[in-house]
Design an enzyme around this catalytic site. Structure first.
Site, short mmCIF file in Angstrom:
data_model
loop_
_atom_site.label_atom_id
_atom_site.label_comp_id
_atom_site.label_asym_id
_atom_site.label_seq_id
_atom_site.Cartn_x
_atom_site.Cartn_y
_atom_site.Cartn_z
N SER A 147 1.05 -1.37 0.05
CA SER A 147 -0.11 0.28 -0.20
C SER A 147 0.68 1.41 0.38
O SER A 147 1.19 1.20 -0.94
CB SER A 147 -1.67 -0.32 1.52
OG SER A 147 -1.78 0.87 0.88
N ASP A 223 -10.49 -5.01 -2.53
CA ASP A 223 -10.32 -4.28 -1.48
C ASP A 223 -10.25 -3.16 -1.38
O ASP A 223 -10.61 -2.81 -2.76
CB ASP A 223 -8.33 -4.31 -1.97
CG ASP A 223 -7.53 -3.00 -1.51
OD1 ASP A 223 -7.69 -2.46 -0.67
OD2 ASP A 223 -6.78 -3.59 -1.34
N HIS A 256 -7.38 -6.02 1.54
CA HIS A 256 -6.15 -4.87 1.73
C HIS A 256 -5.41 -5.32 3.31
O HIS A 256 -4.44 -5.10 3.42
CB HIS A 256 -6.40 -4.09 2.35
CG HIS A 256 -5.75 -2.99 1.53
ND1 HIS A 256 -4.21 -1.92 0.53
CD2 HIS A 256 -5.25 -1.24 2.61
CE1 HIS A 256 -4.10 -1.92 0.44
NE2 HIS A 256 -3.92 -1.03 1.79
N1 LIG Z 1 -6.82 2.63 10.31
C1 LIG Z 1 -7.59 2.65 8.78
C2 LIG Z 1 -7.04 1.25 7.80
C3 LIG Z 1 -5.46 1.11 8.01
C4 LIG Z 1 -5.33 -0.13 7.23
O1 LIG Z 1 -5.83 -0.15 6.45
N2 LIG Z 1 -3.54 0.40 6.71
C5 LIG Z 1 -2.72 -0.78 6.56
C6 LIG Z 1 -2.62 -0.17 5.55
S1 LIG Z 1 -3.06 1.03 4.27
C7 LIG Z 1 -2.28 2.23 3.39
O2 LIG Z 1 -1.10 2.19 3.71
C8 LIG Z 1 -2.31 -1.53 7.27
O3 LIG Z 1 -1.40 -2.50 6.82
N3 LIG Z 1 -2.81 -1.42 8.50
C9 LIG Z 1 -1.75 -2.21 9.14
C10 LIG Z 1 -2.38 -3.93 9.91
O4 LIG Z 1 -1.83 -4.43 10.24
O5 LIG Z 1 -3.30 -4.53 8.92
C11 LIG Z 1 -9.14 2.49 8.97
O6 LIG Z 1 -9.81 2.87 9.93
O7 LIG Z 1 -10.16 2.42 7.61
#
Ligand SMILES: N[C@@H](CCC(=O)N[C@@H](CSC=O)C(=O)NCC(=O)O)C(=O)O
Length: 277
Positions: A147, A223, A256
């Site tokens: 991402s 996603d 995602h």
């Molecule tokens: N907090 C957000 C969602 C944030 C999210 O999905 N972060 C992803 C990377 S997104 C792009 O850079 C991630 O890797 N999160 C960490 C995990 O451990 O999954 C929301 O609330 O929508």
């Protein structure tokens, strides 16, 4: 270097370390997996750049990379995604800006520019530190990410094609200058002149002449961020007429999350190992 933890895994060592960073103006934490082969000889290194809201820990705990890294003899370095500490500016209610959202760029605008120098940190300071403290063969480096980290990996590979032999990404933000979840951050970090954004945008870099031999991109079709933030088809379009290779795999039913990333992690590590042999 501070050793925060060290655990044996698959015959190698998973460690978490901290050091003082000049670029970020404070202490930075990173994770390193060292495979058993490093006892005998320096090993190739693959950098994993994480996404928004992450630290070094998300992929370390959920990415499931150690078994294959051990088998292939790859050192995996997982940096943090932004500067940290109480002096570092942040936007507490905005997960797309500030801490956890460094976008792997060097900010030019106040108040961000004092600490948010992630491009310099990832491409200069941390590599020098890793080369000094670990048994790495720095002539064999790959880079991948997820991402925002996929954006980081692709832009860094395009800007440093002589340093990296391989690049891949999970659900990368391929055109952050026009993606709804990164425009706000780019404006604040880099200012309103969009010409300055192009050096941190994979599609714009290619259109401006940057080249890298080939990319592997995996993308889940369910996603939530596909249409607003990621849009891999824009990169497919940008490389048309160039000699850049792209293996773009779209996967039904994958989202995602790290469930998606861990599913295809082995494929990415093999992609890198083949090019770092
Ligand atoms: N907090 C957000 C969602 C944030 C999210 O999905 N972060 C992803 C990377 S997104 C792009 O850079 C991630 O890797 N999160 C960490 C995990 O451990 O999954 C929301 O609330 O929508």
């Amino acid at each position: 270097m501070k050793v925060l933890s060290q655990n044996t895994a698959f015959g190698g060592m998973q460690g978490v370390f901290a050091h003082d960073s000049e670029a970020c103006g404070g202490e930075m934490t990173f994770a390193v997996y060292v495979p058993p082969q490093a006892i005998a000889e320096p090993c190739p290194v693959v950098w994993y750049l994480s996404g928004l809201t992450c630290t070094h820990a998300n992929v370390m705990e959920k990415g499931e990379y150690r078994r294959m890294a051990s088998e292939l003899g790859l050192i995996i370095v997982c940096p943090d995604t932004s500067p940290r500490g109480k002096d570092v500016p942040d936007e507490l209610t905005n997960w797309q800006m500030g801490k956890g959202a460094g976008f792997y760029l060097d900010a030019t605008q106040m108040p961000w520019s004092d600490h948010y120098q992630m491009h310099t940190y990832i491409t200069e300071e941390l590599p020098a530190f890793i080369a000094q403290h670990f048994r790495v063969d720095m002539s064999r480096q790959g880079i991948f990410g997820h991402s925002m980290g996929g954006h980081g990996a692709m832009t860094i590979a395009l800007k440093h094609p002589d340093r990296f032999r391989s690049c891949s990404a999970f659900a990368p933000i391929v055109e952050p200058s026009t993606a709804d979840w990164s425009i706000g951050a780019f404006e604040k970090y880099l200012g309103e002149d969009k010409a300055a954004w192009r050096q941190y945008d994979a599609c714009a870099l290619v259109k401006d002449g940057a080249r890298f031999p080939e990319f592997l991109i995996d993308q889940g079709k369910t996603d939530n961020f596909l249409d607003g933030g990621l849009r891999p088809w824009l990169f497919e379009e940008a490389i048309k007429g160039t000699d850049i290779g792209l293996t773009l795999r779209l996967h039904e039913r994958y989202d995602h999350s790290y469930y998606f990333i861990s599913t295809f992690m082995d494929d990415h590590l093999k992609w890198h190992a083949e090019r770092l042999a």
